[in-house]
Scaffold this active site. Structure first.
Site, short mmCIF file in Angstrom:
data_model
loop_
_atom_site.label_atom_id
_atom_site.label_comp_id
_atom_site.label_asym_id
_atom_site.label_seq_id
_atom_site.Cartn_x
_atom_site.Cartn_y
_atom_site.Cartn_z
N THR A 40 -5.48 -2.02 6.79
CA THR A 40 -5.63 -3.47 6.71
C THR A 40 -7.06 -3.85 7.13
O THR A 40 -7.46 -4.99 6.97
CB THR A 40 -4.63 -4.16 7.67
N LYS B 130 0.85 -1.20 0.00
CA LYS B 130 0.00 0.00 0.00
C LYS B 130 0.89 1.26 0.00
O LYS B 130 0.63 2.20 -0.73
CB LYS B 130 -0.95 -0.02 1.21
N THR B 131 1.96 1.22 0.80
CA THR B 131 2.87 2.37 0.83
C THR B 131 3.61 2.50 -0.50
O THR B 131 3.79 3.60 -1.03
CB THR B 131 3.89 2.22 1.98
N ASP C 83 -1.17 6.03 6.72
CA ASP C 83 -1.18 4.58 6.87
C ASP C 83 -2.00 4.22 8.11
O ASP C 83 -2.18 5.06 9.00
CB ASP C 83 0.27 4.10 7.03
N ARG D 227 6.65 -7.97 0.29
CA ARG D 227 7.50 -7.60 1.43
C ARG D 227 8.20 -8.84 2.00
O ARG D 227 9.40 -8.82 2.27
CB ARG D 227 6.68 -6.91 2.53
#
Ligand code: ADE
Length: 338
Positions: A163, A69-70, A114, A222
């Site tokens: 999330t 997402k980042t 975030d 990740r």
């Protein structure tokens, strides 16, 4: 330029790992792998905004941790040639914290929040007029003498990530111009990401090692990049020119991660349902009590990957461990699954 509004200073090894993380992040759509539907739709939104010379509409990204997402927020800023400011729900404690961030935004800046589900309702209410009409209303003083002053904000784009999208209030959700769900990546896309990252890090990896790491990467970039970095460390210490299947397997062994990326907490979770509750069905509250774990963590962190693997099913009667999980753990499936 990326500005961070977080005050916590990271440890040295985090700094090094984060620098590598930045190195590995895609710098344009042509380098961005996977999430085809999100990419297609987002590219149209960005291109249209660019042609009109307007800031992009506010965007909401949701999905499991580690799905990028980042990374996407950074890509939006890069593609728009706009500055990016990064903060998070827990870092904004008071309405005044948010007012300070908003009033310092530059024209066309992208504000990335975030963990947006951790913004409290009072702060959300500061966001509404900011998102809708680029204004913030600040109350000065208390009681009968209190006054509200309104500040105009520059044109900006809010990119929020979470999330747990169902924890965002409906009024906040409705103020985003577009909402995107990030899904788990295909194993093939993870392999491409690993190859790309190995190339950037200047390490040779053979195809068998790439598939071993991709299978253990929990369908998330990740984790894939983290496993690659640890495998590269293993190679550095034990010597060798190429990451082989053996290097990859030995690294996973040291990390206590199995061939499908299960860690000890995943195994304990499945084994508890199998051994204490005969494979289920068993309610999530009962599992949480047996593991002494938070129910929300079980639902949001433990279960999604196990369901994606086909190891766990949520049924109206409770959680059921599937045959595939018994087989993977080398156990005899419960009678009702045979
Ligand atoms: N690194 C992290 N996410 C990525 C992606 N989607 N594509 C390429 N590299 C990545």
């Amino acid at each position: 330029m990326v500005k961070s509004s977080s005050l916590k200073s990271p440890k040295k090894e985090e700094v090094i790992d984060q620098t590598i993380e930045t190195l590995l992040q895609p710098k344009g759509w042509d380098e961005y792998i996977g999430q085809a539907k999100v990419k297609k739709s987002l590219r149209i939104i960005l291109e249209a905004a660019r042609r009109r010379g307007e800031p992009v509409d506010h965007l909401l990204f949701y999905g499991q941790a580690g799905l990028g997402k980042t990374t996407l927020a950074k890509l939006v800023a890069l593609e728009m040639g706009a500055p990016l400011r990064i903060t998070s729900g827990p870092a904004i404690e008071k309405a005044g914290d948010l007012a300070a961030v908003l009033s310092h935004l530059e024209e066309n800046e992208i504000l990335f929040i975030d963990e947006a589900h951790r913004l409290n309702r009072i702060i959300e209410e500061v966001l509404y007029p900011a998102m809708e009409s680029r204004k913030i209303h600040i109350i000065i003083g208390k009681g009968p003498g209190a006054r509200t002053i309104s500040l105009d904000l520059p044109a900006f784009t809010l990119v929020a990530a979470t999330t747990r999208v169902n924890l965002l209030s409906a009024p906040l959700r409705s103020r985003f111009g577009a909402t995107f769900k990030l899904d788990y990546y295909d194993e093939k896309d993870i392999e491409v990401i690993i190859k790309r990252s190995a190339n950037i890090l200047g390490v040779n990896i053979d195809p068998a090692a790439t598939s071993v790491l991709a299978r253990a990467a929990r369908f998330t970039p990740r984790t894939a990049n983290r496993l690659l970095k640890r495998t590269r460390d293993y190679l550095e210490v034990h010597g060798g020119e190429v990451i082989t299947e053996e290097t990859a397997q030995k690294t996973l062994g040291v990390l206590e991660i199995d061939s499908l990326g299960l860690e000890s907490h995943d195994q304990i979770f499945l084994n508890t349902i199998i051994e204490k509750f005969n494979g289920g069905p068993v309610g999530v509250g009962t599992i949480a009590a047996a593991l002494n774990e938070d129910k929300g963590i079980i639902e949001d962190v433990y279960e999604p990957y196990l369901m994606r693997l086909g190891f766990l099913r949520r049924t109206p009667a409770g959680r059921v461990v599937e045959k595939a999980a018994f087989q993977h753990l080398g156990k005899q499936p419960s009678q009702q699954l045979l």
